[in-house]
Scaffold this motif. Structure first.
Motif, short mmCIF file in Angstrom:
data_model
loop_
_atom_site.label_atom_id
_atom_site.label_comp_id
_atom_site.label_asym_id
_atom_site.label_seq_id
_atom_site.Cartn_x
_atom_site.Cartn_y
_atom_site.Cartn_z
N ASP A 66 -3.24 -54.42 61.83
CA ASP A 66 -3.14 -54.35 60.37
C ASP A 66 -1.80 -54.85 59.86
O ASP A 66 -1.69 -55.34 58.75
N GLN A 67 -0.74 -54.73 60.66
CA GLN A 67 0.57 -55.20 60.22
C GLN A 67 0.58 -56.71 60.03
O GLN A 67 1.30 -57.22 59.17
N TRP A 68 -0.21 -57.44 60.79
CA TRP A 68 -0.22 -58.89 60.66
C TRP A 68 -1.02 -59.32 59.44
O TRP A 68 -0.77 -60.37 58.86
N ARG A 69 -1.97 -58.53 59.04
CA ARG A 69 -2.78 -58.87 57.86
C ARG A 69 -2.00 -58.68 56.58
O ARG A 69 -2.18 -59.42 55.62
N THR A 70 -1.14 -57.70 56.53
CA THR A 70 -0.43 -57.39 55.30
C THR A 70 0.83 -58.23 55.11
O THR A 70 1.34 -58.31 54.01
N GLU A 71 1.34 -58.87 56.15
CA GLU A 71 2.57 -59.63 56.03
C GLU A 71 2.36 -61.07 55.60
O GLU A 71 3.32 -61.81 55.46
N LEU A 72 1.13 -61.50 55.38
CA LEU A 72 0.90 -62.86 54.92
C LEU A 72 1.32 -63.00 53.46
O LEU A 72 1.02 -62.14 52.64
N PRO A 73 2.02 -64.08 53.13
CA PRO A 73 2.33 -64.28 51.72
C PRO A 73 1.07 -64.58 50.92
O PRO A 73 0.15 -65.23 51.41
N HIS A 74 1.03 -64.11 49.69
CA HIS A 74 -0.18 -64.26 48.90
C HIS A 74 -0.43 -65.69 48.45
O HIS A 74 -1.56 -66.11 48.27
N HIS A 75 0.62 -66.49 48.29
CA HIS A 75 0.42 -67.85 47.81
C HIS A 75 -0.12 -68.76 48.91
O HIS A 75 -0.69 -69.80 48.62
N ASP A 76 0.03 -68.38 50.18
CA ASP A 76 -0.52 -69.19 51.27
C ASP A 76 -1.93 -68.78 51.67
O ASP A 76 -2.59 -69.47 52.43
N ALA A 77 -2.35 -67.63 51.18
CA ALA A 77 -3.68 -67.14 51.55
C ALA A 77 -4.75 -67.99 50.86
O ALA A 77 -4.59 -68.39 49.70
N PRO A 78 -5.83 -68.28 51.55
CA PRO A 78 -6.90 -69.07 50.91
C PRO A 78 -7.56 -68.25 49.80
O PRO A 78 -7.67 -67.04 49.86
N ALA A 79 -8.00 -68.97 48.79
CA ALA A 79 -8.66 -68.32 47.66
C ALA A 79 -10.03 -67.81 48.08
O ALA A 79 -10.74 -68.46 48.84
N ALA A 80 -10.40 -66.66 47.56
CA ALA A 80 -11.71 -66.10 47.87
C ALA A 80 -12.79 -66.90 47.14
O ALA A 80 -12.64 -67.22 45.96
N PRO A 81 -13.88 -67.23 47.83
CA PRO A 81 -14.93 -67.99 47.15
C PRO A 81 -15.64 -67.14 46.10
O PRO A 81 -15.83 -65.94 46.27
N LYS A 82 -16.01 -67.78 45.00
CA LYS A 82 -16.73 -67.07 43.95
C LYS A 82 -18.19 -66.94 44.34
O LYS A 82 -18.79 -67.85 44.91
N PRO A 83 -18.80 -65.79 44.08
CA PRO A 83 -20.21 -65.63 44.43
C PRO A 83 -21.09 -66.56 43.58
O PRO A 83 -20.91 -66.67 42.37
N GLN A 84 -22.00 -67.21 44.25
CA GLN A 84 -22.91 -68.14 43.58
C GLN A 84 -24.21 -67.42 43.23
O GLN A 84 -24.67 -66.57 43.97
N PRO A 85 -24.82 -67.76 42.11
CA PRO A 85 -26.11 -67.11 41.78
C PRO A 85 -27.20 -67.62 42.75
O PRO A 85 -27.13 -68.72 43.30
N HIS A 86 -28.18 -66.77 42.93
CA HIS A 86 -29.28 -67.13 43.83
C HIS A 86 -30.16 -68.19 43.17
O HIS A 86 -30.51 -68.09 41.98
N GLN A 87 -30.56 -69.19 43.94
CA GLN A 87 -31.34 -70.28 43.39
C GLN A 87 -32.85 -70.03 43.47
O GLN A 87 -33.61 -70.55 42.69
N ASP A 88 -33.28 -69.24 44.43
CA ASP A 88 -34.72 -69.08 44.66
C ASP A 88 -35.21 -67.68 44.27
O ASP A 88 -36.15 -67.19 44.88
N ASP A 89 -34.60 -67.07 43.29
CA ASP A 89 -35.08 -65.76 42.85
C ASP A 89 -36.36 -65.90 42.06
O ASP A 89 -36.55 -66.85 41.30
#
Length: 94
Positions: A66-89
């Motif tokens: 857990d110590q390695w996960r929290t020490e990453l700088p936030h500006h270098d972290a990849p952006a979280a993908p936005k959830p896409q709506p379902h196409q076949d509902d």
């Protein structure tokens, strides 16, 4: 992964301590008390970590990954993908 390390340390110290307990020399018997005490200290840390939100004995110790996960700088972290709506509902049920 961390649990396997704790178990290996506790089992190793317990076997060493109880083996030295039956030795003939006083120094080996005193070392057995120290080994069993160290095993008890590790077990106590593991038990209190469950009660204190992952902090052994209430202190923030750098144990695990857990110590390695929290020490990453936030500006270098990849952006979280936005959830896409379902196409076949299908049509709504109600």
């Amino acid at each position: 992964m961390v649990m396997i390390t704790f178990l290996a340390v506790v089992v190793g110290l317990s076997i060493t301590g109880f083996t030295l307990m039956f030795s003939a020399s006083a120094h080996a018997r005193l070392s057995s008390v120290a080994a069993v005490g160290a095993a008890a200290l590790v077990v106590g840390g593991l038990v209190t970590a469950q009660l204190n939100g992952g902090r052994p004995y209430g202190y923030e110790l750098p144990v695990g990954l857990d110590q390695w996960r929290t020490e990453l700088p936030h500006h270098d972290a990849p952006a979280a993908p936005k959830p896409q709506p379902h196409q076949d509902d299908g049509p709504p049920i109600a």
